[in-house]
Design a protein around this motif. Structure first.
Motif, PDB file in Angstrom:
ATOM      1  N   THR A  93     -12.917  71.050  45.573  1.00  0.00           N
ATOM      2  CA  THR A  93     -13.283  69.950  46.483  1.00  0.00           C
ATOM      3  C   THR A  93     -12.651  70.440  47.935  1.00  0.00           C
ATOM      4  OG1 THR A  93     -12.835  68.436  45.201  1.00  0.00           O
ATOM      5  CG2 THR A  93     -12.401  67.537  47.034  1.00  0.00           C
ATOM      6  N   ILE A  94     -11.653  71.398  47.992  1.00  0.00           N
ATOM      7  CA  ILE A  94     -11.008  71.707  49.025  1.00  0.00           C
ATOM      8  C   ILE A  94     -11.957  73.001  49.728  1.00  0.00           C
ATOM      9  CG2 ILE A  94      -9.091  73.201  50.236  1.00  0.00           C
ATOM     10  CD1 ILE A  94      -8.099  70.352  49.650  1.00  0.00           C
ATOM     11  N   GLY A  95     -12.524  73.729  48.540  1.00  0.00           N
ATOM     12  CA  GLY A  95     -13.560  74.782  49.140  1.00  0.00           C
ATOM     13  C   GLY A  95     -14.672  74.043  49.712  1.00  0.00           C
ATOM     14  N   LEU A  96     -15.093  73.063  49.206  1.00  0.00           N
ATOM     15  CA  LEU A  96     -16.265  72.420  49.765  1.00  0.00           C
ATOM     16  C   LEU A  96     -16.053  71.843  50.983  1.00  0.00           C
ATOM     17  CD1 LEU A  96     -19.275  71.295  49.334  1.00  0.00           C
ATOM     18  CD2 LEU A  96     -18.350  69.491  47.887  1.00  0.00           C
ATOM     19  N   LEU A  97     -14.765  71.130  51.468  1.00  0.00           N
ATOM     20  CA  LEU A  97     -14.539  70.485  52.447  1.00  0.00           C
ATOM     21  C   LEU A  97     -14.389  71.601  53.529  1.00  0.00           C
ATOM     22  CD1 LEU A  97     -13.014  68.321  54.377  1.00  0.00           C
ATOM     23  CD2 LEU A  97     -10.942  69.129  53.557  1.00  0.00           C
ATOM     24  N   LEU A  98     -13.830  72.789  53.207  1.00  0.00           N
ATOM     25  CA  LEU A  98     -13.615  74.044  54.446  1.00  0.00           C
ATOM     26  C   LEU A  98     -15.058  74.383  54.581  1.00  0.00           C
ATOM     27  CD1 LEU A  98     -10.401  75.996  52.958  1.00  0.00           C
ATOM     28  CD2 LEU A  98     -10.961  74.887  55.393  1.00  0.00           C
ATOM     29  N   ALA A  99     -15.905  74.647  53.479  1.00  0.00           N
ATOM     30  CA  ALA A  99     -17.338  75.159  53.800  1.00  0.00           C
ATOM     31  C   ALA A  99     -18.303  74.242  54.370  1.00  0.00           C
ATOM     32  CB  ALA A  99     -18.134  75.327  52.366  1.00  0.00           C
ATOM     33  N   THR A 100     -17.933  72.883  54.452  1.00  0.00           N
ATOM     34  CA  THR A 100     -18.744  71.948  55.179  1.00  0.00           C
ATOM     35  C   THR A 100     -18.341  71.897  56.704  1.00  0.00           C
ATOM     36  OG1 THR A 100     -18.983  70.761  53.115  1.00  0.00           O
ATOM     37  CG2 THR A 100     -19.489  69.496  55.267  1.00  0.00           C
ATOM     38  N   VAL A 101     -16.732  71.788  56.728  1.00  0.00           N
ATOM     39  CA  VAL A 101     -16.421  71.558  58.132  1.00  0.00           C
ATOM     40  C   VAL A 101     -16.714  73.025  58.989  1.00  0.00           C
ATOM     41  CG1 VAL A 101     -14.295  71.268  59.517  1.00  0.00           C
ATOM     42  CG2 VAL A 101     -14.875  69.917  57.587  1.00  0.00           C
ATOM     43  N   ARG A 102     -16.236  73.937  58.409  1.00  0.00           N
ATOM     44  CA  ARG A 102     -16.507  75.410  59.088  1.00  0.00           C
ATOM     45  C   ARG A 102     -17.574  76.196  58.984  1.00  0.00           C
ATOM     46  NH1 ARG A 102     -12.308  77.897  60.925  1.00  0.00           N
ATOM     47  NH2 ARG A 102     -13.908  78.834  62.248  1.00  0.00           N
ATOM     48  N   GLN A 103     -18.665  75.221  58.277  1.00  0.00           N
ATOM     49  CA  GLN A 103     -20.339  75.862  57.999  1.00  0.00           C
ATOM     50  C   GLN A 103     -20.229  77.087  57.350  1.00  0.00           C
ATOM     51  OE1 GLN A 103     -22.259  75.190  61.733  1.00  0.00           O
ATOM     52  NE2 GLN A 103     -21.615  73.095  61.759  1.00  0.00           N
ATOM     53  N   LEU A 104     -19.533  77.197  56.366  1.00  0.00           N
ATOM     54  CA  LEU A 104     -19.420  78.864  55.831  1.00  0.00           C
ATOM     55  C   LEU A 104     -20.758  79.048  55.145  1.00  0.00           C
ATOM     56  CD1 LEU A 104     -15.823  78.806  53.896  1.00  0.00           C
ATOM     57  CD2 LEU A 104     -16.587  79.405  56.318  1.00  0.00           C
ATOM     58  N   PRO A 105     -21.420  78.440  54.451  1.00  0.00           N
ATOM     59  CA  PRO A 105     -22.874  78.767  53.934  1.00  0.00           C
ATOM     60  C   PRO A 105     -23.773  79.064  55.034  1.00  0.00           C
ATOM     61  CG  PRO A 105     -22.019  76.775  52.905  1.00  0.00           C
ATOM     62  CD  PRO A 105     -21.335  76.932  54.043  1.00  0.00           C
ATOM     63  N   GLU A 158     -29.815  70.972  57.488  1.00  0.00           N
ATOM     64  CA  GLU A 158     -29.167  72.309  57.479  1.00  0.00           C
ATOM     65  C   GLU A 158     -27.629  72.041  57.616  1.00  0.00           C
ATOM     66  OE1 GLU A 158     -29.955  75.331  57.689  1.00  0.00           O
ATOM     67  OE2 GLU A 158     -28.191  76.238  58.464  1.00  0.00           O
ATOM     68  N   GLN A 159     -27.143  70.944  58.297  1.00  0.00           N
ATOM     69  CA  GLN A 159     -25.489  71.074  58.104  1.00  0.00           C
ATOM     70  C   GLN A 159     -24.958  70.445  56.913  1.00  0.00           C
ATOM     71  OE1 GLN A 159     -27.519  68.606  59.608  1.00  0.00           O
ATOM     72  NE2 GLN A 159     -26.606  66.835  60.093  1.00  0.00           N
ATOM     73  N   ALA A 160     -25.607  70.049  55.970  1.00  0.00           N
ATOM     74  CA  ALA A 160     -25.098  69.793  54.525  1.00  0.00           C
ATOM     75  C   ALA A 160     -24.916  70.718  53.673  1.00  0.00           C
ATOM     76  CB  ALA A 160     -26.100  68.504  54.234  1.00  0.00           C
ATOM     77  N   PRO A 213     -22.652  80.123  66.314  1.00  0.00           N
ATOM     78  CA  PRO A 213     -21.849  78.956  67.093  1.00  0.00           C
ATOM     79  C   PRO A 213     -20.331  78.464  66.668  1.00  0.00           C
ATOM     80  CG  PRO A 213     -24.156  78.581  66.589  1.00  0.00           C
ATOM     81  CD  PRO A 213     -23.760  79.540  65.701  1.00  0.00           C
ATOM     82  N   LEU A 214     -19.775  77.835  67.419  1.00  0.00           N
ATOM     83  CA  LEU A 214     -18.503  77.315  67.303  1.00  0.00           C
ATOM     84  C   LEU A 214     -18.595  75.967  66.335  1.00  0.00           C
ATOM     85  CD1 LEU A 214     -16.258  77.800  70.483  1.00  0.00           C
ATOM     86  CD2 LEU A 214     -16.939  79.361  68.750  1.00  0.00           C
ATOM     87  N   THR A 215     -17.726  75.728  65.363  1.00  0.00           N
ATOM     88  CA  THR A 215     -18.008  74.804  64.479  1.00  0.00           C
ATOM     89  C   THR A 215     -16.806  73.717  64.642  1.00  0.00           C
ATOM     90  OG1 THR A 215     -16.303  75.453  62.821  1.00  0.00           O
ATOM     91  CG2 THR A 215     -18.582  76.530  62.815  1.00  0.00           C
ATOM     92  N   SER A 216     -16.863  72.714  63.921  1.00  0.00           N
ATOM     93  CA  SER A 216     -15.884  71.744  63.842  1.00  0.00           C
ATOM     94  C   SER A 216     -14.675  72.144  63.133  1.00  0.00           C
ATOM     95  CB  SER A 216     -16.220  70.355  63.113  1.00  0.00           C
ATOM     96  OG  SER A 216     -15.404  69.085  62.793  1.00  0.00           O
ATOM     97  N   ALA A 238     -22.104  66.587  55.586  1.00  0.00           N
ATOM     98  CA  ALA A 238     -21.695  66.198  54.055  1.00  0.00           C
ATOM     99  C   ALA A 238     -21.466  67.337  53.461  1.00  0.00           C
ATOM    100  CB  ALA A 238     -22.534  64.965  53.752  1.00  0.00           C
ATOM    101  N   GLY A 239     -20.643  67.303  52.521  1.00  0.00           N
ATOM    102  CA  GLY A 239     -20.428  68.252  51.220  1.00  0.00           C
ATOM    103  C   GLY A 239     -20.629  67.566  50.007  1.00  0.00           C
ATOM    104  N   LEU A 240     -21.568  68.003  49.381  1.00  0.00           N
ATOM    105  CA  LEU A 240     -22.004  67.182  48.026  1.00  0.00           C
ATOM    106  C   LEU A 240     -21.937  67.998  46.760  1.00  0.00           C
ATOM    107  CD1 LEU A 240     -24.605  64.907  49.348  1.00  0.00           C
ATOM    108  CD2 LEU A 240     -22.308  64.372  49.550  1.00  0.00           C
ATOM    109  N   ASP A 241     -21.205  67.632  45.659  1.00  0.00           N
ATOM    110  CA  ASP A 241     -21.264  68.460  44.486  1.00  0.00           C
ATOM    111  C   ASP A 241     -22.103  67.558  43.343  1.00  0.00           C
ATOM    112  OD1 ASP A 241     -20.690  70.530  42.684  1.00  0.00           O
ATOM    113  OD2 ASP A 241     -19.032  69.477  41.834  1.00  0.00           O
ATOM    114  N   VAL A 242     -22.291  66.160  43.868  1.00  0.00           N
ATOM    115  CA  VAL A 242     -22.885  65.364  42.873  1.00  0.00           C
ATOM    116  C   VAL A 242     -23.943  64.481  43.533  1.00  0.00           C
ATOM    117  CG1 VAL A 242     -20.909  65.025  41.209  1.00  0.00           C
ATOM    118  CG2 VAL A 242     -20.867  63.733  43.162  1.00  0.00           C
TER     119      VAL A 242
END
Ligand code: NAP
Ligand code: 8YV
Length: 323
Positions: A111-123, A275-277, A140-143, A256-260
């Protein structure tokens, strides 16, 4: 115990070999998902089968209980059991077990990994590099997680493990559930809408089922607002997926970051196109370590039951009275 003395069970879907091998060693296992005629298989074993190993996402309800009149116990792989009609099992005096605790920390990590990936746009940043776009300019700079405040929907075992990790990140935490929890320092919101209006990051770890269906709807997403990030690791049914797609498209929320998802493993093309999900194929507990621990608990519940020691982890709808 000879091979013929082994208790007979039905296994509803594939399990990791680690657990499936143990089941075959201890029980005569009838593999329901492999049968071309499932009703015929159930009819053939009905008088002998006393246990079910629940794996995969087939619906388990009165129809299966009717088909297996000698059934005593259903041992499920997973802590969520919204695919099992546990209330009906309870009415019939059956025991349902799940796999709590052994996956809690793994799912919280994810969950923490997904949160960071979503907010900082890691993928997305990874895709930028791989496509050779870094040569043309920086990503580009992220949230940011800085200054965010988090609302957790479903502060249970996993929700609390997520909250512990978020405390280390220095983020304020609130929670919503059906009731206030006395031993929890975080702010409680009886209204999800009110919580969504006060936070900008919503993390759902709530179970599926009728009571939570579309709890997170268009109004909640609107309240979350344009900096809003939704993370869902609970069940897809908790979020109105069509409303979420609309909210992402028209920028009602940021990401949004979704595992389900609502209809796994089918994920709508409209969601994939956003793109941002960040979208994961339901991997919250999917490490070798944790899936083995879950599989072991499926086996242990059945073994404990058939050795007359009762279930190890019965669900609340089918409590076990040792007396
Ligand atoms: P848990 O300890 O039972 O926690 C569930 C929480 O949800 C409780 O705090 C409960 O609080 C809250 N809740 C229940 N019904 C609610 C409702 N109608 N409205 C609002 N809140 C409600 O379960 P857990 O072990 O943390 O697991 C939670 C869920 O995570 C599972 O059921 C499963 O769906 C999901 N899960 C997903 C993965 C994955 O791979 N993505 C892995 C494991 C689990 P109240 O009783 O106060 O309402
Ligand atoms: C499992 C889960 O992947 O435990 C749960 O509720 O969602 C996951 O850990 C799933 O149940 C197995 O199919």
């Amino acid at each position: 115990m000879t091979a013929t003395d082994k208790p007979e069970i039905v296994q509803t879907g594939p399990l990791i070999a680690y657990a499936a091998d143990q089941l075959r060693a201890r029980f005569t296992v009838h593999e329901l998902w492999k049968a071309t005629d499932r009703a015929a298989l159930l009819a053939a074993v009905a008088e002998r089968v006393r246990g079910v190993a629940v794996a995969g996402h087939i619906r388990i309800d009165g129809a299966l209980f009717d088909a297996l009149p000698r059934l005593e116990i259903l041992s499920g792989f997973g802590v969520g059991y919204d695919n099992v009609d546990a209330a009906e099992a309870g009415r019939r005096g059956l025991v349902v077990t799940n796999t709590p605790d052994v996956l809690t920390e793994e799912v919280a990590d994810l969950t923490i990994g997904l949160l960071l990936a979503t907010v900082r746009q890691l993928p997305q940043a990874d895709r930028h590099l791989r496509a050779g776009r870094w040569l043309n300019g920086p990503y580009p700079l992220t949230s940011s997680l800085r200054r965010r405040s988090v609302g957790i929907v479903g502060l249970g075992r996993i929700g609390k493990a997520v909250a512990r990790r978020l405390e280390a990140f220095g983020l304020p935490i609130a929670y919503h559930g059906r009731s206030r929890q006395g031993d929890v320092p975080h702010r409680y919101y009886p209204s999800l809408l009110d919580m969504a209006a006060d936070v900008d990051t919503l993390i759902s770890v709530a179970p599926g089922g009728a009571a939570t269906r579309h709890l997170i709807d268009a109004a909640v997403l609107k309240a979350l607002g344009p900096d809003g990030v939704l993370i869902n690791v609970g069940r897809g049914s908790v979020v109105d997926q069509a409303a979420l797609i609309a909210a992402l498209r028209d920028k009602t929320i940021l990401s949004a970051g979704l595992d389900v998802f609502e209809d796994e493993p089918r994920v709508p093309a409209e969601l994939i196109a956003i793109e941002q999900a960040v979208l994961l194929p339901h991997i919250g507990s999917a490490s070798v370590h944790t899936r083995q621990a879950m599989g072991q608990l499926v086996v242990d519940n059945l073994v404990s039951w058939f050795e007359g020691r009762g279930p190890l982890t019965p669900v609340s709808e089918t409590p076990w009275n040792k007396a």
